[in-house]
Design a protein around this motif. Structure first.
Motif, PDB file in Angstrom:
ATOM      1  N   UNK A 408     -42.629-102.769 -27.224  1.00  0.00           N
ATOM      2  CA  UNK A 408     -43.198-103.422 -28.462  1.00  0.00           C
ATOM      3  C   UNK A 408     -44.686-103.358 -28.792  1.00  0.00           C
ATOM      4  N   UNK A 409     -45.395-103.875 -29.522  1.00  0.00           N
ATOM      5  CA  UNK A 409     -46.603-103.630 -29.575  1.00  0.00           C
ATOM      6  C   UNK A 409     -47.521-103.485 -28.329  1.00  0.00           C
ATOM      7  N   UNK A 410     -48.048-102.619 -28.131  1.00  0.00           N
ATOM      8  CA  UNK A 410     -49.116-102.298 -27.036  1.00  0.00           C
ATOM      9  C   UNK A 410     -50.461-102.696 -27.088  1.00  0.00           C
ATOM     10  N   UNK A 411     -50.877-103.645 -26.400  1.00  0.00           N
ATOM     11  CA  UNK A 411     -52.385-103.933 -26.460  1.00  0.00           C
ATOM     12  C   UNK A 411     -52.959-103.584 -24.990  1.00  0.00           C
ATOM     13  N   UNK A 412     -53.962-104.394 -24.576  1.00  0.00           N
ATOM     14  CA  UNK A 412     -54.600-104.070 -23.364  1.00  0.00           C
ATOM     15  C   UNK A 412     -53.886-104.093 -22.168  1.00  0.00           C
ATOM     16  N   UNK A 413     -53.481-105.142 -21.788  1.00  0.00           N
ATOM     17  CA  UNK A 413     -52.469-105.091 -20.500  1.00  0.00           C
ATOM     18  C   UNK A 413     -51.605-103.932 -20.249  1.00  0.00           C
ATOM     19  N   UNK A 414     -50.955-103.651 -21.497  1.00  0.00           N
ATOM     20  CA  UNK A 414     -50.017-102.393 -21.390  1.00  0.00           C
ATOM     21  C   UNK A 414     -50.748-101.109 -21.138  1.00  0.00           C
ATOM     22  N   UNK A 415     -52.012-101.117 -21.356  1.00  0.00           N
ATOM     23  CA  UNK A 415     -52.853 -99.733 -21.043  1.00  0.00           C
ATOM     24  C   UNK A 415     -53.217 -99.848 -19.433  1.00  0.00           C
ATOM     25  N   UNK A 416     -52.792-100.654 -18.576  1.00  0.00           N
ATOM     26  CA  UNK A 416     -53.081-100.757 -17.364  1.00  0.00           C
ATOM     27  C   UNK A 416     -51.923-100.634 -16.434  1.00  0.00           C
ATOM     28  N   UNK A 417     -52.256-100.075 -15.135  1.00  0.00           N
ATOM     29  CA  UNK A 417     -51.096-100.227 -14.034  1.00  0.00           C
ATOM     30  C   UNK A 417     -51.760-101.209 -13.146  1.00  0.00           C
ATOM     31  N   UNK A 418     -51.125-101.283 -12.167  1.00  0.00           N
ATOM     32  CA  UNK A 418     -51.574-102.147 -11.112  1.00  0.00           C
ATOM     33  C   UNK A 418     -51.763-101.653  -9.479  1.00  0.00           C
ATOM     34  N   UNK A 419     -52.502-102.285  -8.748  1.00  0.00           N
ATOM     35  CA  UNK A 419     -52.253-101.686  -7.233  1.00  0.00           C
ATOM     36  C   UNK A 419     -52.288-102.985  -6.531  1.00  0.00           C
ATOM     37  N   UNK A 420     -51.835-102.916  -5.218  1.00  0.00           N
ATOM     38  CA  UNK A 420     -51.724-103.760  -4.312  1.00  0.00           C
ATOM     39  C   UNK A 420     -53.111-103.848  -3.151  1.00  0.00           C
ATOM     40  N   UNK A 421     -53.704-104.970  -3.233  1.00  0.00           N
ATOM     41  CA  UNK A 421     -54.621-105.075  -2.185  1.00  0.00           C
ATOM     42  C   UNK A 421     -54.391-105.847  -0.970  1.00  0.00           C
ATOM     43  N   UNK A 422     -54.445-105.446  -0.104  1.00  0.00           N
ATOM     44  CA  UNK A 422     -53.988-106.163   1.381  1.00  0.00           C
ATOM     45  C   UNK A 422     -54.981-106.428   2.372  1.00  0.00           C
ATOM     46  N   UNK A 423     -55.486-107.815   2.479  1.00  0.00           N
ATOM     47  CA  UNK A 423     -56.364-107.780   3.289  1.00  0.00           C
ATOM     48  C   UNK A 423     -56.093-108.458   4.612  1.00  0.00           C
ATOM     49  N   UNK A 424     -56.714-108.268   5.424  1.00  0.00           N
ATOM     50  CA  UNK A 424     -56.352-108.813   7.009  1.00  0.00           C
ATOM     51  C   UNK A 424     -57.578-109.265   7.836  1.00  0.00           C
ATOM     52  N   UNK A 425     -57.172-109.554   9.150  1.00  0.00           N
ATOM     53  CA  UNK A 425     -58.347-109.988   9.888  1.00  0.00           C
ATOM     54  C   UNK A 425     -57.905-109.204  11.312  1.00  0.00           C
ATOM     55  N   UNK A 426     -57.482-107.973  11.029  1.00  0.00           N
ATOM     56  CA  UNK A 426     -57.256-107.032  12.105  1.00  0.00           C
ATOM     57  C   UNK A 426     -55.672-106.967  12.705  1.00  0.00           C
TER      58      UNK A 426
END
Length: 430
Positions: A408-426
């Protein structure tokens, strides 16, 4: 990337070198320029004002393109897409201002959770990178692509058509000057050569330099890009849009809707191209619908044996009348036995863009909504609404008719991808 340069003429070699040089620079800039939301919005505001301030120069360049297009015999629909005037330039500038008012998608957290072991996960939106655009005779796309690319953190690499050469050159020159005055590299937007179709092939095979290509234009251009690309593409398909009038419809409303979809602006992809009439609709109502279209200058195409009792001057339809866009004051008309047959007809001939229905019976509209497989389904409204601006997206980059990544109509969100950020404590994995 390794490029085969054997058996190329000097002119062709120079063209290819220019495409790859600009692609490399775009990739470099995309990895260097990270703008805040405030900076993006300031840049777009300045660009909008600069377009309006330089409208006289833009119109002079556009007149050159229009004159050349008429000399080459461009169709009226292409000339309409190419033509700019003060009102359209103001509309293009206001499109940028609309984008300013939209949320910045970059950094948005799509989802996230904490695992039992304490790992914190979040999926965030990130730019796609270098965004190639291939498009025909639509100088507004030059600015729309710039605005949406800037707000979504991407760098546009634009390959417009030769028919809009002078207009696109002037628009990009203005946008690059605005960027430079703001302290940014001019290469945050670049225009590729358009002397030959080979430059399109260079762009869509620049794997490793270009992250995504979006074609926007006629069926031939879209098919050439989608089938010839080694770079990921998003198919912005043609609009063979259907409108079905059910026996339960309010006929006056239905006439308004199909007329708006057909005649508002017949040269755009959301224009209604095929009218399906319920055979159970009273003949007088069918005649009213068809006469209303003819009174507005629309030529009817269909099965003459089927339609001659309902309207005069019907043009016998060929196979192409059911499959192709007209982009003119023409419409194909067929009688169908209720909503199920209408859906079957749409499934056979639709390009998956937009299909509409006029009906007051909820079971009919529900069936249509459920079983029509297109990017947009319009219930008791015109197909003309399928548009990024009308959907509240600001200027759109195109209307995707494919099913992966965006539809369908492509706006701003459709012009992005995603990445996963994994945060831990060791934590380490056993």
């Amino acid at each position: 990337m390794t490029v085969n340069t054997t058996n190329l003429t000097p002119e062709r070699q120079a063209e290819r070198d220019e495409v790859y040089a600009k692609a490399r620079k775009a990739k470099e800039v995309s990895q260097q320029v990270l703008l805040s939301t405030l900076q993006k919005n300031e840049l777009l505001e300045k660009a909008a004002q600069a377009l309006e301030d330089n409208s006289a120069d833009i119109l002079r360049a556009n007149e050159e393109d229009l004159a050349a297009g008429k000399e080459r015999g461009l169709s009226d629909s292409l000339l309409d897409r190419l033509k700019l005037d003060e009102e359209r330039i103001n509309g293009i500038a206001n499109g940028l201002r609309l984008v300013v008012g939209l949320s910045d998608p970059v950094g948005e957290i799509v989802r996230g959770h904490t695992r039992p072991n304490g790992l914190r996960l979040k999926q965030v939106r990130v730019p796609l990178g270098v965004m190639g655009m291939v498009y025909e005779a639509r100088p507004n796309v030059t600015v729309d692509a710039f605005g949406l690319a800037v707000k979504s953190g991407n760098v546009p690499l634009l390959r417009g058509s030769k028919s809009a050469r002078h207009t696109n050159e002037k628009l990009v020159e203005i946008l690059q000057t605005v960027a430079e005055d703001y302290g940014l590299p001019r290469e945050i937007v670049q225009l590729l050569p358009c002397d030959t179709h080979d430059s399109v092939q260079d762009l869509i095979t620049a794997r490793g330099l270009v992250d995504l290509v979006i074609p926007r234009g006629g069926a031939g251009l879209i098919n050439a890009v989608v089938t010839g690309a080694t770079v990921p593409t998003i198919e912005t398909g043609t609009g063979n849009c259907h409108f079905y009038i059910d026996k339960s419809a309010d006929v006056e409303t239905a006439i308004d809707l199909v007329s708006n979809g057909k005649t508002r602006r017949c040269s755009v992809c959301n224009a209604t191209e095929v009218l399906l009439l319920d055979s159970n609709l009273p003949d007088d109502d069918k005649k009213r619908v068809l006469k209303a279209l003819q009174d507005q200058g629309v030529t009817l195409h269909g099965n003459k044996a089927e339609l001659d009792s309902l309207a005069t001057d019907v043009v016998e339809a060929t196979d192409e009348d059911w499959t192709d866009e007209y982009l003119s004051f023409d419409i194909a008309v067929a009688l169908v036995d209720g909503v199920e047959e209408a859906v079957k007809h749409i499934a056979q001939y639709s390009t998956g863009h937009t299909e509409g229905i006029a009906a007051s019976d909820y079971s009919v509209t529900s069936y249509f909504e459920t079983f029509v497989d297109s990017a947009a389904v319009s219930i008791n409204t015109s197909t003309a609404w399928t548009d990024g601006e009308m959907f509240g997206f600001g200027a759109e980059i195109g209307i995707s008719t494919q099913k992966l990544h965006a539809r369908g109509p492509m706006g701003l969100p459709e012009l992005t991808s995603t990445k996963w950020v994994v945060s831990g404590d060791g934590q380490t994995r056993p």
